[in-house]
Design a protein around this motif. Structure first.
Motif: not given
Length: 336
Positions: A108-110, A114-120, A333-334
């Protein structure tokens, strides 16, 4: 009420909360009565409403055909296109988005993890989704599935949907309209809102078990040209149009092989810490930030700076190799 219906109602009602929802017709259809609707006019309108629906019967989603969905065809995918080598799931094959190339751990910025999905890759022009409301009501028609007119591989498809409110008669029966053509043929009033929703259409049975907060992780059903489709819903932050477009937020990423070199860029994969899935991809905003958007404006920095990047400041200080390389749908998502 089914789980599908509960989620569908939240999708629309959450975005329209606080909006005055007016019935489609508020005045007389003919002259006289000073604009006041008399008994004869009311009966006439009731007859017209019944006539509009005559010959049309509701369709049970449980027995309706399902559309074939393929997110990894050449027509649908950009970064994620199925080949013999990568083994991405085939047409209508359920996808486990909790593994493989579909989820990434970044910063994250600080420096938050973080976790994120990849949907293209997705365009900034959203596709329309239609939610049906009976005249005079401010909640969607009970049991009615939302209606879309494009799925992955169709021209104009987008994971990001621009919500349109459709006003139907008071005697409308849920799932009488199962396509945009049905809505248009019936002459129902359509009103574009400023609300956007992030709902990737996926093969039935697909899973993505992570969400930011207490969001529902199950699939939602909708109508596509008389067939049922399934989609995820990500509501980690409220989204509204920026002009006519999906808003963007920056992300800074680096690859094992820099773009421009043989095999460089996305095919080489993100650089990760030794023995870990931790990348130093840095998002500029988080879901609770006012400028957050899950459609990320991708900037690529030199992998020689990987060790020096730990937050947004150090990511922007790194040598930038490309700005705006793509816009990708990656809902967070996290955050830890």
């Amino acid at each position: 009420m089914s789980k599908h219906t509960t989620r569908r109602r939240f999708l629309v009602a959450a975005g329209l909360a606080g909006t005055t929802l007016l019935a489609g017709c508020t005045g007389s259809t003919g002259g006289g009565n000073g604009g006041t609707m008399g008994t004869a006019t009311t009966e006439e309108m009731t007859t017209e409403s019944t006539t509009e629906q005559s010959g049309s019967t509701p369709t049970d989603p449980e027995s309706a055909p399902r559309a074939t969905v393929d997110r990894f065809s050449e027509a649908a995918g950009t970064l994620m296109v199925r080949t013999d080598e990568n083994g991405l799931p085939g047409p209508d094959e359920a996808v486990d988005f909790d593994g493989g190339p579909f989820i990434t751990q970044g910063l994250g910025p600080d420096g938050e993890v973080v976790r994120y999905y990849n949907f293209d890759v997705q365009a900034t022009t959203p596709a329309p989704i239609y939610a049906l409301f009976r005249e005079g009501e401010d909640t969607p028609v009970e049991g009615q599935l939302n209606v879309i007119d494009v799925i992955p591989g169709d021209e104009g498809y987008n994971d990001f949907w621009h919500v349109h409110k459709v006003t139907v008669p008071e005697d409308y029966e849920a799932n009488t309209a199962t396509s945009l053509a049905d809505i248009e043929d019936a002459g129902y009033e359509m009103e574009a809102t400023d609300m956007l929703v992030n709902c990737p259409v996926v093969p039935d049975g697909s899973t993505a078990s992570m969400r930011y907060g207490d969001e529902d992780t199950g699939l939602v059903e909708g109508w596509y040209q008389g067939m049922v489709v399934s989609y995820f819903q990500f509501t980690e932050a409220a989204l509204t149009l920026s002009g006519d477009s999906v808003p963007l937020s920056p992300i800074y990423v680096t690859f094992n092989v820099n773009p421009g070199e043989d095999g460089g860029g996305p095919p080489s994969g993100f650089v990760t810490e030794d023995g870990s899935d931790q990348t130093h991809n840095v998002v500029a905003t988080l879901p609770d930030d006012s400028g957050y958007s899950p459609l990320w404006f991708v900037n690529i920095y030199d992998n020689a700076d990987f060790d020096a990047v730990s937050d947004l400041g150090s990511a922007t200080d790194a040598e930038q190799l490309a700005s705006g390389a793509a816009n990708v749908n990656c809902p967070i998502v996290s955050v830890e």
